[in-house]
Design an enzyme around this catalytic site. Structure first.
Site, PDB file in Angstrom:
ATOM      1  N   GLU A 191       4.473  11.632 -53.946  1.00  0.00           N
ATOM      2  CA  GLU A 191       3.475  11.366 -52.999  1.00  0.00           C
ATOM      3  C   GLU A 191       3.410  12.479 -51.984  1.00  0.00           C
ATOM      4  OE1 GLU A 191       5.533   8.053 -50.942  1.00  0.00           O
ATOM      5  OE2 GLU A 191       5.035   6.626 -52.440  1.00  0.00           O
ATOM      6  N   GLU A 407       6.186   3.837 -58.482  1.00  0.00           N
ATOM      7  CA  GLU A 407       6.929   3.104 -57.586  1.00  0.00           C
ATOM      8  C   GLU A 407       6.177   1.927 -57.248  1.00  0.00           C
ATOM      9  OE1 GLU A 407       8.182   4.979 -54.060  1.00  0.00           O
ATOM     10  OE2 GLU A 407       8.737   6.708 -54.962  1.00  0.00           O
ATOM     11  N   TRP A 465      13.214   6.582 -45.038  1.00  0.00           N
ATOM     12  CA  TRP A 465      12.788   7.883 -44.505  1.00  0.00           C
ATOM     13  C   TRP A 465      12.565   7.686 -42.824  1.00  0.00           C
ATOM     14  CZ3 TRP A 465      13.962  11.889 -47.534  1.00  0.00           C
ATOM     15  CH2 TRP A 465      13.706  11.779 -48.804  1.00  0.00           C
TER      16      TRP A 465
HETATM   17  O1  LGS Z   1      11.762   5.151 -50.153  1.00  0.00           O
HETATM   18  C1  LGS Z   1      10.536   5.402 -50.311  1.00  0.00           C
HETATM   19  C2  LGS Z   1       9.784   4.144 -50.787  1.00  0.00           C
HETATM   20  C3  LGS Z   1       9.902   2.993 -49.829  1.00  0.00           C
HETATM   21  O2  LGS Z   1       8.533   2.623 -49.850  1.00  0.00           O
HETATM   22  C4  LGS Z   1      10.055   6.555 -51.301  1.00  0.00           C
HETATM   23  O3  LGS Z   1      10.900   7.620 -51.244  1.00  0.00           O
HETATM   24  C5  LGS Z   1       8.627   6.919 -51.195  1.00  0.00           C
HETATM   25  O4  LGS Z   1       8.563   7.619 -52.154  1.00  0.00           O
HETATM   26  C6  LGS Z   1       8.013   5.750 -51.090  1.00  0.00           C
HETATM   27  O5  LGS Z   1       6.944   6.103 -49.870  1.00  0.00           O
HETATM   28  N1  LGS Z   1       8.457   4.345 -50.713  1.00  0.00           N
HETATM   29  C7  LGS Z   1       7.695   3.472 -49.965  1.00  0.00           C
HETATM   30  N2  LGS Z   1       6.350   3.627 -49.605  1.00  0.00           N
HETATM   31  C8  LGS Z   1       5.645   2.320 -49.253  1.00  0.00           C
HETATM   32  C9  LGS Z   1       5.614   2.236 -47.802  1.00  0.00           C
HETATM   33  C10 LGS Z   1       5.273   0.835 -47.414  1.00  0.00           C
HETATM   34  C11 LGS Z   1       5.376   0.515 -46.171  1.00  0.00           C
HETATM   35  C12 LGS Z   1       6.904   0.109 -45.601  1.00  0.00           C
HETATM   36  C13 LGS Z   1       7.277   0.225 -44.259  1.00  0.00           C
HETATM   37  C14 LGS Z   1       8.592   0.580 -43.994  1.00  0.00           C
HETATM   38  C15 LGS Z   1       8.785   0.860 -42.487  1.00  0.00           C
END
Ligand code: LGS
Length: 503
Positions: A191, A407, A465
């Site tokens: 990403e 993902e 993260w």
């Molecule tokens: O853990 C990350 C996942 C989880 O959701 C992973 O390392 C990343 O590569 C990736 O960006 N990930 C991810 N992205 C989507 C975000 C959606 C919003 C979630 C809200 C959480 C506060």
């Protein structure tokens, strides 16, 4: 030391969900790549083991208050570094075919470059060998956000040109160690759009200056310089793979994992439709246009002017066609609307250094889903129709010969406060996977989109993260006192789905 696996307890078996009726004549191809993903910093722990050096995320977790909101560090996480055998056995027991892992750069080069740390490299050799011995295909990501702290200190990491050679050197080391074992699918960068547009500005804007030196750049300069060096580093690694590794160890395929949010117009107004189209073009083309077509898109050049770095002729040749498939991380889509002054007025005005994208995310679906996590519900993350539209958009934009969803997954807020008995019956997440997998089936069978893989995030609850342990994406529950794992209902659904639909 690495723990030997033990039998999986019978208490871990829950009633699988009932399969909903789907279009039964539909099928997915036999070589469809499906499984679960994790990342080194988020699940390994063991941050001081075997000579590992610090990454920026160790610094952020330990020294920057609130950067990981609940104060969790990566020190222990899921202890996967020591439990990888048990974790692999659990995947095998439930029928998972692919595990997507990331290699920690600072285990291989504790200071980012220099001498290889053999103990760190041997760990991944052991893990990959073990996965393969169980019949689980490894997908290996080289860089998943955990940049060596030293490279940040020496030259601002991806803002410095030196990153291209240091990254390429790291990539070659990992290729040479793991390609001979049979790794066939590689991801160079996780990403990068998100890393450059979100993490990079925050590294200097939200940290104390004594920890992260300030580059003399504006936010947009930071974002696009980071993107530029990332593209060059990616392309150089791919060149090494193709010229030095594949001729010796056989064909492999490689991409980076793209991350951008698909925009759907909030209303049918011409302004909203044009605003969303522009937003989608900007989003997909920032990295996509260089790697598929060889240079930045005209729209990027026009809007960004001197902020956008330029590729030389040789660099264009290197970057062009530097992916073998389209890898995309898709969690949810967003609804967009034109700004108040209207789309045309906005477009006429974009020479501003803080150029507006001429589209405003509302994240509210027509019909009024709740706006987000604050309300304690995540239903606005389940956007299967937008997922299907995004697949069509990718296919129409580059006509890649393969698309792999590297993902997708569903966050549950406060799942950490639930008892095991409640958390493992993760109905909302199960519904999300039902909805998204149905779209994959439709995209392949109805739209003839070459979707060839889907990897769910994540293999188990882990450190997120931004939110630490507060938001969970896992398809397995982790008890953080005992480090025991339990299958969730969503995982049973996923395996049943693929058992059923793969020929
Ligand atoms: O853990 C990350 C996942 C989880 O959701 C992973 O390392 C990343 O590569 C990736 O960006 N990930 C991810 N992205 C989507 C975000 C959606 C919003 C979630 C809200 C959480 C506060």
């Amino acid at each position: 030391t690495v723990a030997e696996p033990t039998p999986i307890p019978s208490t871990d078996l829950i009633a699988p969900p009932v399969m909903p009726k789907l279009e039964s004549q539909y099928r997915l191809p036999a070589d469809f790549l499906w499984g679960l993903a994790g990342a080194a910093f988020q699940n390994e722990g063991a941050v001081d083991a075997d000579g590992r050096g610090p990454s920026v995320w160790d610094t952020l977790g330990h020294l920057v208050d609130g950067f990981i909101t609940d104060g969790t560090t990566g020190d222990i996480a899921d202890n996967h570094y020591y439990l990888y055998k048990q974790d692999a056995q659990r995947l095998k027991a439930i029928g998972i075919k692919t595990y997507s892992l990331s290699v920690s750069w600072t285990r291989i080069f504790p200071f980012g470059n220099g001498t290889v740390n053999e103990a760190g490299l041997n760990h991944y050799i052991d893990e990959v060998n073990y996965l393969i011995s169980l019949g689980i295909e490894p997908v290996v990501t080289l860089f998943h956000f955990d940049l060596p702290q030293t490279l940040q200190d020496w030259y601002y990491g991806f803002l410095g040109e030196q990153i291209v050679d240091d990254y390429a050197n790291y990539a070659r080391t990992v290729f040479e160690a793991l390609a001979p074992l049979g790794v066939k699918t590689w991801i160079t960068m996780n990403e990068p759009e998100l890393a450059c547009s979100n993490l990079y500005p925050r590294l200097t804007e939200e940290t104390p200056a004594e920890l992260f030196a300030r580059p003399n750049l504006t936010t947009n300069e930071i974002i696009y310089k980071c993107g530029h060096n990332t593209l060059l580093a990616h392309a150089k690694a791919v060149d090494i793979l193709r010229k030095e590794i594949e001729p010796v160890y056989g064909p492999a395929k490689v991409s980076y994992k793209g991350a951008w949010f698909y925009s759907e117009p909030l209303t049918n107004s011409t302004d909203d439709i044009r605003a969303s189209q522009r937003q989608n073009n900007l989003a997909i083309n920032w990295f996509g246009h260089p790697v598929w077509k060889g240079d930045y898109s005209d729209l990027h050049k026009e809007i960004l002017g001197d902020i956008l770095p330029k590729f030389s002729k040789e660099e264009i040749a290197l970057v062009k066609s530097s992916v073998d498939f389209y890898a995309h991380d898709f969690y949810n889509g967003h609804y967009y609307t034109a700004p108040d002054e209207g789309f045309d007025a906005c477009v006429a005005n974009v020479s501003d250094a803080n150029w507006p994208s001429c589209a405003v995310s509302t994240n509210i679906a027509p019909g009024g889903w709740p706006t987000g996590p604050a309300g304690g519900t995540s239903h606005n993350f389940n956007t299967p129709q937008l997922f299907r539209d995004a697949l069509r958009f990718i296919n129409a934009t580059y006509a890649p010969n393969e698309i792999i969803i590297t993902e997708f997954g569903f966050p549950v807020y406060h799942e950490s406060q639930m008892e095991l008995g409640q958390a493992r019956y993760d109905l909302d997440r199960t519904i999300y996977f039902q909805d998204y997998l149905r779209e994959i089936l439709g995209a392949y069978n109805e739209d003839k989109i070459p979707i060839k893989g889907a990897i769910a995030w994540g293999t188990m609850d882990n450190l997120e993260w931004n939110s630490g342990l507060e938001v969970k994406f896992g398809l397995q529950y982790v008890n953080y006192t005992t480090q025991e794992r339990y299958y969730k209902q969503s995982l049973h659904y996923l395996t049943q789905f693929f058992d059923h639909y793969i020929q």
